[in-house]
Structure formats: C-alpha cells, structure tokens
Design a protein around this motif. Structure first.
Motif, PDB file in Angstrom:
ATOM      1  N   PHE A 133      46.886  63.809  37.453  1.00  0.00           N
ATOM      2  CA  PHE A 133      46.651  63.342  38.571  1.00  0.00           C
ATOM      3  C   PHE A 133      45.438  63.040  38.838  1.00  0.00           C
ATOM      4  O   PHE A 133      45.975  61.350  39.836  1.00  0.00           O
ATOM      5  N   MET A 134      44.529  63.696  39.520  1.00  0.00           N
ATOM      6  CA  MET A 134      43.221  63.676  40.014  1.00  0.00           C
ATOM      7  C   MET A 134      42.596  62.074  38.699  1.00  0.00           C
ATOM      8  O   MET A 134      41.473  61.129  40.071  1.00  0.00           O
ATOM      9  N   MET A 135      42.677  61.640  37.552  1.00  0.00           N
ATOM     10  CA  MET A 135      42.546  60.953  36.706  1.00  0.00           C
ATOM     11  C   MET A 135      43.557  59.653  37.386  1.00  0.00           C
ATOM     12  O   MET A 135      42.472  58.464  37.471  1.00  0.00           O
ATOM     13  N   PHE A 136      44.111  59.623  38.159  1.00  0.00           N
ATOM     14  CA  PHE A 136      44.711  58.536  38.033  1.00  0.00           C
ATOM     15  C   PHE A 136      44.679  57.911  40.142  1.00  0.00           C
ATOM     16  O   PHE A 136      45.053  57.357  40.964  1.00  0.00           O
ATOM     17  N   ASP A 137      44.447  59.116  41.285  1.00  0.00           N
ATOM     18  CA  ASP A 137      44.249  58.994  41.969  1.00  0.00           C
ATOM     19  C   ASP A 137      43.047  58.830  43.075  1.00  0.00           C
ATOM     20  O   ASP A 137      42.487  59.842  42.834  1.00  0.00           O
ATOM     21  N   GLN A 138      42.453  57.410  42.175  1.00  0.00           N
ATOM     22  CA  GLN A 138      41.613  57.268  42.447  1.00  0.00           C
ATOM     23  C   GLN A 138      41.221  57.336  44.005  1.00  0.00           C
ATOM     24  O   GLN A 138      39.493  57.465  44.101  1.00  0.00           O
ATOM     25  N   ASP A 139      41.782  56.806  44.847  1.00  0.00           N
ATOM     26  CA  ASP A 139      40.908  56.600  46.234  1.00  0.00           C
ATOM     27  C   ASP A 139      41.420  58.589  46.882  1.00  0.00           C
ATOM     28  O   ASP A 139      41.285  58.859  48.536  1.00  0.00           O
ATOM     29  N   ARG A 140      41.689  59.477  46.341  1.00  0.00           N
ATOM     30  CA  ARG A 140      41.737  60.999  46.374  1.00  0.00           C
ATOM     31  C   ARG A 140      42.861  60.946  48.186  1.00  0.00           C
ATOM     32  O   ARG A 140      41.920  61.811  49.039  1.00  0.00           O
ATOM     33  N   SER A 141      43.587  60.236  47.911  1.00  0.00           N
ATOM     34  CA  SER A 141      44.391  60.545  49.179  1.00  0.00           C
ATOM     35  C   SER A 141      45.604  61.086  49.002  1.00  0.00           C
ATOM     36  O   SER A 141      46.487  61.842  49.675  1.00  0.00           O
ATOM     37  N   GLY A 142      45.345  62.368  47.452  1.00  0.00           N
ATOM     38  CA  GLY A 142      46.153  62.901  47.253  1.00  0.00           C
ATOM     39  C   GLY A 142      48.109  62.646  46.675  1.00  0.00           C
ATOM     40  O   GLY A 142      48.901  63.795  47.047  1.00  0.00           O
ATOM     41  N   THR A 143      47.736  61.316  46.552  1.00  0.00           N
ATOM     42  CA  THR A 143      49.782  60.783  45.984  1.00  0.00           C
ATOM     43  C   THR A 143      48.069  59.925  44.937  1.00  0.00           C
ATOM     44  O   THR A 143      47.696  59.814  44.885  1.00  0.00           O
ATOM     45  N   VAL A 144      49.495  59.664  44.156  1.00  0.00           N
ATOM     46  CA  VAL A 144      49.293  58.126  43.024  1.00  0.00           C
ATOM     47  C   VAL A 144      50.933  57.298  43.509  1.00  0.00           C
ATOM     48  O   VAL A 144      51.560  57.468  43.953  1.00  0.00           O
ATOM     49  N   GLU A 145      50.683  55.479  43.472  1.00  0.00           N
ATOM     50  CA  GLU A 145      50.986  54.961  43.357  1.00  0.00           C
ATOM     51  C   GLU A 145      52.106  54.910  42.524  1.00  0.00           C
ATOM     52  O   GLU A 145      51.658  54.727  41.116  1.00  0.00           O
ATOM     53  N   PRO A 146      53.386  54.120  42.135  1.00  0.00           N
ATOM     54  CA  PRO A 146      54.124  53.670  41.103  1.00  0.00           C
ATOM     55  C   PRO A 146      53.544  53.437  39.859  1.00  0.00           C
ATOM     56  O   PRO A 146      53.528  54.028  38.726  1.00  0.00           O
ATOM     57  N   HIS A 147      52.344  52.107  40.306  1.00  0.00           N
ATOM     58  CA  HIS A 147      51.953  51.883  39.194  1.00  0.00           C
ATOM     59  C   HIS A 147      50.726  52.621  38.292  1.00  0.00           C
ATOM     60  O   HIS A 147      50.672  52.877  37.109  1.00  0.00           O
ATOM     61  N   GLU A 148      49.774  52.944  39.034  1.00  0.00           N
ATOM     62  CA  GLU A 148      49.453  54.659  38.486  1.00  0.00           C
ATOM     63  C   GLU A 148      50.180  55.911  37.884  1.00  0.00           C
ATOM     64  O   GLU A 148      49.575  56.390  37.076  1.00  0.00           O
ATOM     65  N   MET A 149      51.496  56.149  38.505  1.00  0.00           N
ATOM     66  CA  MET A 149      52.634  57.119  37.840  1.00  0.00           C
ATOM     67  C   MET A 149      53.027  56.079  36.054  1.00  0.00           C
ATOM     68  O   MET A 149      53.535  57.340  35.416  1.00  0.00           O
ATOM     69  N   THR A 150      53.401  55.240  36.641  1.00  0.00           N
ATOM     70  CA  THR A 150      53.336  54.733  34.936  1.00  0.00           C
ATOM     71  C   THR A 150      52.433  54.666  34.093  1.00  0.00           C
ATOM     72  O   THR A 150      52.663  54.904  32.930  1.00  0.00           O
ATOM     73  N   GLN A 151      50.989  54.535  34.352  1.00  0.00           N
ATOM     74  CA  GLN A 151      50.473  54.864  33.108  1.00  0.00           C
ATOM     75  C   GLN A 151      49.799  56.049  33.009  1.00  0.00           C
ATOM     76  O   GLN A 151      49.996  56.920  32.075  1.00  0.00           O
ATOM     77  N   SER A 152      49.431  57.686  34.086  1.00  0.00           N
ATOM     78  CA  SER A 152      49.905  58.954  34.100  1.00  0.00           C
ATOM     79  C   SER A 152      50.842  59.129  32.756  1.00  0.00           C
ATOM     80  O   SER A 152      50.849  60.551  32.717  1.00  0.00           O
TER      81      SER A 152
END
Length: 222
Positions: A133-152
């Motif tokens: 999760f932290m690999m894709f939460d690049q802005d450290r918002s505590g969330t990931v966006e849909p395209h980041e979820m796809t990559q994850s």
C-alpha cells in the motif's frame, strides 16, 4: 495456462514493523509470477510453513494482552488492536467488517476467532499489504487512487481483466479513493477467493464447475 495465478506478496517484509508490534523477520517473497505459485510461496497464495510455537516467541506476550479469557481474538478485539497500532495511518477505528473477513480468511477451526498461530499469520500478511500500500500511496494521504489500486493488484501477482478490476475498484473506493482498511478487505477477498478457486482447479486449467451451494459457501464465508 488459462488461469493466471498470484504471486508471493503478503509475507513479512524486511524492516517492516507495525507500531507497537514485535519485529518479524524474513524477507519478502520473490517477484510475482503468472500461474500458480510454488507450494509454500506465501501470501496471497498458498500458506507457508506453520509458525513457531509460542515458547520464547516475542509475539506471544502481545497476543495474550489482546486475547480474551478464552485465549483467542475475536473481531472486536482485533479491531481495537489494529486501531491502537495505527496501521491505517490514523487512529480512527479500523473497519470492523474488515476485521471479520480477516478472521474468516484464517479461521481454519471455524471458531470465529484467531488462535496464536492464526494471529501471527495475519500480521505477516498485514505487514506485506501495508508495504505494498505504501509503495503506491506516494503522497502519503493514507489512500490510493484507482489507477494506483490497479497497479497494486498487479504487483501482488493477480492477473485479472479490466472489467473485473473496474468492479473491484468500484466496490472498495470511497469518493474515488481507497482507504487502507478497504484495501485490506480487497486483498483478503482476492486471496481467499483465489485460493478457493485454485483448490478446485486441480488440473490448473483456469476453469472449474461449482455446485450452487459450494459457490455460496466460497463467496459468503468471506
């Protein structure tokens, strides 16, 4: 093979520690591969070797402070534990429903609770999912966006169609973002359903026949 499997993500990560938890050793599994993983490959596929017994185990003391008088951890106790560790990045209550499905994923004796070995296995999985999760939460918002979820999901080794990915993202996103406890719920479902399918796909052809009751059991138990 018609059925793309899943890789070795979800095991304990080197240097990864949940706040307030004893450090767990062992490196991350290898890179995700298409097809089924080898036996013992770790999360989210097959189960690894059983964890060591609680004698001199640093996790044992932590477990006993959380478990009730019955010596097991139920969903409410797990929720308090995860909220206190701040694993989601905040100290708001961790999703109780996610706690229930995590217990269902590992509850092999069907007690509705986690024993010590199941608890250790869960925290190994959580360490891996948190790292991913932290690999894709690049802005450290505590969330990931849909395209980041796809990559994850791809990074965890799953190979599913764009239509299935879209359905997953719609199911677990809130206002266009996926929070960590929903991310964990998604990871648990993917692991559990894939494992149920894999057990029935004995020829590893990517196709199985389900009786209706068996299908309901697989999908509703998690």
């Amino acid at each position: 093979m018609a059925y793309p499997g899943y890789g070795g993500y979800g095991g304990p990560m080197q240097g990864m520690q949940l706040q307030g938890m004893p450090m767990q050793g062992g490196p991350m599994g290898g890179p995700p591969q298409a097809g089924y993983p080898q036996n013992g490959g770790g999360y989210p596929g097959t189960f690894a070797a059983p964890p060591q017994q609680p004698v001199n185990d640093p996790m044992w003391g932590y477990f006993t402070t959380i478990a009730g008088q019955d010596g097991e951890i139920d969903a409410e106790e797990l929720q308090r534990c995860l909220t206190q560790t701040g694993i989601s990045g905040t100290y708001t209550p961790f999703s109780l429903e996610t706690c229930r499905i995590m217990i269902a994923m590992l509850d092999r004796d069907m007690t509705g609770k986690l024993g010590f070995n199941e608890f250790k296995e869960l925290f190994a999985a959580l360490s891996g999912w948190k790292q991913n999760f932290m690999m894709f939460d690049q802005d450290r918002s505590g969330t990931v966006e849909p395209h980041e979820m796809t990559q994850s999901i791809s990074a965890m080794g799953y190979r599913i169609s764009p239509q299935a990915l879209n359905a997953v993202i719609k199911r677990y996103s809130k206002a266009g973002r996926i929070y960590f406890d929903d991310y964990v719920a998604c990871a648990v479902k993917l692991r559990a359903l894939t494992e149920s399918f894999r057990r029935r796909d004995q020829m590893q052809q990517g196709a199985v026949n389900f009786q209706y009751d068996d299908f309901i059991l697989c999908t509703m138990a998690i």
